[in-house]
Design a protein around this motif. Structure first.
Motif, PDB file in Angstrom:
ATOM      1  N   MET A 145      -6.760 -16.802   2.055  1.00  0.00           N
ATOM      2  CA  MET A 145      -5.774 -17.636   2.736  1.00  0.00           C
ATOM      3  C   MET A 145      -6.112 -19.132   2.737  1.00  0.00           C
ATOM      4  N   PRO A 146      -7.384 -19.542   2.882  1.00  0.00           N
ATOM      5  CA  PRO A 146      -7.657 -20.985   2.817  1.00  0.00           C
ATOM      6  C   PRO A 146      -7.204 -21.625   1.504  1.00  0.00           C
ATOM      7  N   VAL A 147      -7.375 -20.913   0.387  1.00  0.00           N
ATOM      8  CA  VAL A 147      -6.914 -21.431  -0.908  1.00  0.00           C
ATOM      9  C   VAL A 147      -5.391 -21.449  -0.947  1.00  0.00           C
ATOM     10  N   CYS A 148      -4.777 -20.394  -0.427  1.00  0.00           N
ATOM     11  CA  CYS A 148      -3.305 -20.345  -0.405  1.00  0.00           C
ATOM     12  C   CYS A 148      -2.737 -21.488   0.427  1.00  0.00           C
ATOM     13  N   ASN A 149      -3.377 -21.801   1.527  1.00  0.00           N
ATOM     14  CA  ASN A 149      -2.923 -22.914   2.356  1.00  0.00           C
ATOM     15  C   ASN A 149      -3.122 -24.254   1.656  1.00  0.00           C
ATOM     16  N   GLU A 150      -4.238 -24.384   0.952  1.00  0.00           N
ATOM     17  CA  GLU A 150      -4.514 -25.640   0.257  1.00  0.00           C
ATOM     18  C   GLU A 150      -3.475 -25.930  -0.813  1.00  0.00           C
ATOM     19  N   TYR A 151      -3.034 -24.895  -1.526  1.00  0.00           N
ATOM     20  CA  TYR A 151      -2.105 -25.091  -2.645  1.00  0.00           C
ATOM     21  C   TYR A 151      -0.691 -24.590  -2.344  1.00  0.00           C
ATOM     22  N   ASP A 152      -0.440 -24.179  -1.096  1.00  0.00           N
ATOM     23  CA  ASP A 152       0.874 -23.692  -0.682  1.00  0.00           C
ATOM     24  C   ASP A 152       1.335 -22.527  -1.559  1.00  0.00           C
ATOM     25  N   ILE A 153       0.455 -21.541  -1.700  1.00  0.00           N
ATOM     26  CA  ILE A 153       0.734 -20.351  -2.505  1.00  0.00           C
ATOM     27  C   ILE A 153       1.119 -19.201  -1.584  1.00  0.00           C
ATOM     28  N   ASN A 154       2.229 -18.550  -1.894  1.00  0.00           N
ATOM     29  CA  ASN A 154       2.666 -17.375  -1.146  1.00  0.00           C
ATOM     30  C   ASN A 154       2.180 -16.105  -1.834  1.00  0.00           C
ATOM     31  N   MET A 155       1.402 -15.306  -1.127  1.00  0.00           N
ATOM     32  CA  MET A 155       0.969 -14.000  -1.621  1.00  0.00           C
ATOM     33  C   MET A 155       1.979 -12.951  -1.171  1.00  0.00           C
ATOM     34  N   CYS A 156       2.433 -12.115  -2.100  1.00  0.00           N
ATOM     35  CA  CYS A 156       3.517 -11.168  -1.807  1.00  0.00           C
ATOM     36  C   CYS A 156       3.091  -9.781  -2.286  1.00  0.00           C
ATOM     37  N   VAL A 157       2.643  -8.935  -1.372  1.00  0.00           N
ATOM     38  CA  VAL A 157       2.202  -7.607  -1.767  1.00  0.00           C
ATOM     39  C   VAL A 157       3.411  -6.734  -2.111  1.00  0.00           C
ATOM     40  N   HIS A 158       3.274  -5.959  -3.179  1.00  0.00           N
ATOM     41  CA  HIS A 158       4.325  -5.040  -3.626  1.00  0.00           C
ATOM     42  C   HIS A 158       4.150  -3.707  -2.917  1.00  0.00           C
ATOM     43  N   PRO A 159       5.204  -3.119  -2.376  1.00  0.00           N
ATOM     44  CA  PRO A 159       5.071  -1.805  -1.736  1.00  0.00           C
ATOM     45  C   PRO A 159       4.564  -0.751  -2.713  1.00  0.00           C
ATOM     46  N   ASP A 160       3.939   0.265  -2.164  1.00  0.00           N
ATOM     47  CA  ASP A 160       3.456   1.376  -2.985  1.00  0.00           C
ATOM     48  C   ASP A 160       4.645   2.127  -3.588  1.00  0.00           C
ATOM     49  N   ASP A 161       4.454   2.582  -4.813  1.00  0.00           N
ATOM     50  CA  ASP A 161       5.552   3.221  -5.545  1.00  0.00           C
ATOM     51  C   ASP A 161       5.041   4.491  -6.233  1.00  0.00           C
ATOM     52  N   PRO A 162       5.415   5.675  -5.749  1.00  0.00           N
ATOM     53  CA  PRO A 162       6.290   5.897  -4.601  1.00  0.00           C
ATOM     54  C   PRO A 162       5.568   5.630  -3.285  1.00  0.00           C
ATOM     55  N   PRO A 163       6.324   5.384  -2.205  1.00  0.00           N
ATOM     56  CA  PRO A 163       5.705   5.059  -0.926  1.00  0.00           C
ATOM     57  C   PRO A 163       5.224   6.310  -0.204  1.00  0.00           C
ATOM     58  N   LEU A 164       4.336   7.036  -0.872  1.00  0.00           N
ATOM     59  CA  LEU A 164       3.839   8.327  -0.393  1.00  0.00           C
ATOM     60  C   LEU A 164       2.349   8.409  -0.668  1.00  0.00           C
ATOM     61  N   GLN A 165       1.658   9.277   0.059  1.00  0.00           N
ATOM     62  CA  GLN A 165       0.244   9.537  -0.226  1.00  0.00           C
ATOM     63  C   GLN A 165       0.176  10.456  -1.441  1.00  0.00           C
ATOM     64  N   ILE A 166      -0.582  10.042  -2.467  1.00  0.00           N
ATOM     65  CA  ILE A 166      -0.672  10.841  -3.690  1.00  0.00           C
ATOM     66  C   ILE A 166      -2.116  10.900  -4.183  1.00  0.00           C
ATOM     67  N   LEU A 167      -2.457  12.020  -4.831  1.00  0.00           N
ATOM     68  CA  LEU A 167      -3.752  12.219  -5.492  1.00  0.00           C
ATOM     69  C   LEU A 167      -4.938  12.029  -4.548  1.00  0.00           C
ATOM     70  N   GLY A 168      -4.708  12.263  -3.257  1.00  0.00           N
ATOM     71  CA  GLY A 168      -5.785  12.115  -2.298  1.00  0.00           C
ATOM     72  C   GLY A 168      -6.175  10.683  -2.016  1.00  0.00           C
ATOM     73  N   LEU A 169      -5.399   9.731  -2.531  1.00  0.00           N
ATOM     74  CA  LEU A 169      -5.695   8.314  -2.351  1.00  0.00           C
ATOM     75  C   LEU A 169      -4.923   7.755  -1.167  1.00  0.00           C
ATOM     76  N   PRO A 170      -5.508   6.847  -0.409  1.00  0.00           N
ATOM     77  CA  PRO A 170      -4.753   6.208   0.667  1.00  0.00           C
ATOM     78  C   PRO A 170      -3.728   5.236   0.096  1.00  0.00           C
ATOM     79  N   ARG A 171      -2.545   5.252   0.638  1.00  0.00           N
ATOM     80  CA  ARG A 171      -1.501   4.288   0.275  1.00  0.00           C
ATOM     81  C   ARG A 171      -1.113   3.588   1.568  1.00  0.00           C
ATOM     82  N   ILE A 172      -1.166   2.256   1.584  1.00  0.00           N
ATOM     83  CA  ILE A 172      -1.085   1.545   2.858  1.00  0.00           C
ATOM     84  C   ILE A 172       0.047   0.526   2.925  1.00  0.00           C
ATOM     85  N   VAL A 173       0.982   0.571   1.954  1.00  0.00           N
ATOM     86  CA  VAL A 173       2.181  -0.267   2.039  1.00  0.00           C
ATOM     87  C   VAL A 173       3.379   0.624   1.728  1.00  0.00           C
ATOM     88  N   THR A 174       3.702   1.508   2.675  1.00  0.00           N
ATOM     89  CA  THR A 174       4.691   2.549   2.415  1.00  0.00           C
ATOM     90  C   THR A 174       5.882   2.535   3.350  1.00  0.00           C
TER      91      THR A 174
END
Length: 311
Positions: A145-174
């Motif tokens: 975030m300090p770098v993003c603030n310095e250069y006015d960069i917006n970080m935009c996380v993409h939702p998990d696709d599909p938005p489900l728990q799969i393969l025993g892996l945690p999915r945290i944007v669902t």
């Protein structure tokens, strides 16, 4: 530190919007890349039973069957007698070769090489549960975030696709709770969301227009596409003016909130010979041009209605 240096370089070059994801190992997942539609086009498709078959009988992940409900497991057993070597090869290609970067898109007649690579990557996440992955995401965002603030960069996380728990892996944007968590965890305005209506609509638990209204002020990038979810958990990419995403309503929300938001159409159908051109899955030329024309017309109509005070 390497990521922060890359952000500085992008900021200096005038790139102010960074779409990224926090999906461990597997990015977006589909089982069929050319599922036929009634109008002669084809689309991406996720067959839950075929994905479970891949997980249980091809990947052979330990205790994989425990992650699926009884209906899906019954469908898997119905598949077993008809899953030929060619059908299994197609699943390997579609799930971990043609759509994923870790095997460099190289298609081989030998399925064991990509499957073995995939197993090794899964091992990296042994012991990483939902809480641990959330902690990693918070650490990552706070660090940059300090770098993003310095250069006015917006970080935009993409939702998990599909938005489900799969393969025993945690999915945290669902879902709503996940989005609220990462935005609250790092409340800096440069920590934001890529609102991918296709990914979110693939989860029957998500009310996509409601999510758009709730998080429009922290959305810095929009992916407009739609899916249709079937009762058995399968889903397919829908026409951009159909499915459950309600793109017309989404355009109303985002055009009123921030008409300068960057937008892309995504995962369009294959049509007019697209399937012969070797395009990356979901990124056909003719299909995307059709989608762009449709969405462009929606945006123009909504903008006129806003100007005339109708919405």
């Amino acid at each position: 530190e390497n990521y922060k240096e890359s952000l500085r370089n992008l900021g200096k070059a005038g790139v102010k919007t960074i779409c990224y994801n926090f999906m461990p190992v597997l990015d977006w997942a589909r089982t069929d890349l050319e599922y036929p539609n009634g109008d002669g086009t084809s689309n991406l498709y996720f067959n839950k039973a075929e994905f479970a078959y891949f997980d249980i009988y091809i990947l052979k992940r330990e205790n994989a069957e425990k992650d699926y409900d009884a209906v899906t497991l019954s469908r898997v057993e119905d598949l077993r007698p008809v899953m030929t070597p060619d059908a299994e090869h197609r699943l390997v290609e579609n799930i971990i070769v043609k759509t994923q970067g870790f095997v460099n898109g190289n298609i081989s007649e030998d399925d064991e090489a990509p499957v073995a690579t995939f197993r090794e990557l899964l091992k990296l996440y042994e012991g990483i549960d939902r809480d641990a992955l959330r902690a990693n995401m918070k650490y990552f965002l706070e660090a940059i975030m300090p770098v993003c603030n310095e250069y006015d960069i917006n970080m935009c996380v993409h939702p998990d696709d599909p938005p489900l728990q799969i393969l025993g892996l945690p999915r945290i944007v669902t879902c709503d709770d996940d989005i609220k968590w990462f935005l609250d965890a790092v409340p800096d305005k440069h920590n934001g969301l890529t609102f991918c209506s296709g990914s979110l609509s693939a989860g029957a638990h998500n009310n996509v227009p409601e999510l758009a209204r709730k998080y429009a002020d922290r959305t810095w990038f929009v992916h407009l596409r739609s899916t249709s979810v079937l009762p058995n958990g399968d889903f397919r990419e829908a026409p951009h003016l159909g499915g459950r995403a309600d793109i017309i309503e989404l355009v109303r929300v985002f055009e009123k909130t921030n008409p300068e938001l960057p937008m892309r159409v995504d995962h369009a159908p294959l049509m007019l010979g697209d399937e012969k051109m070797g395009y990356n899955a979901g990124y056909s030329f003719h299909g995307r041009m059709l989608a762009l024309g449709q969405v462009g017309g929606v945006i123009a109509t909504v903008d006129r209605d806003i100007k005339e005070g109708k919405i």
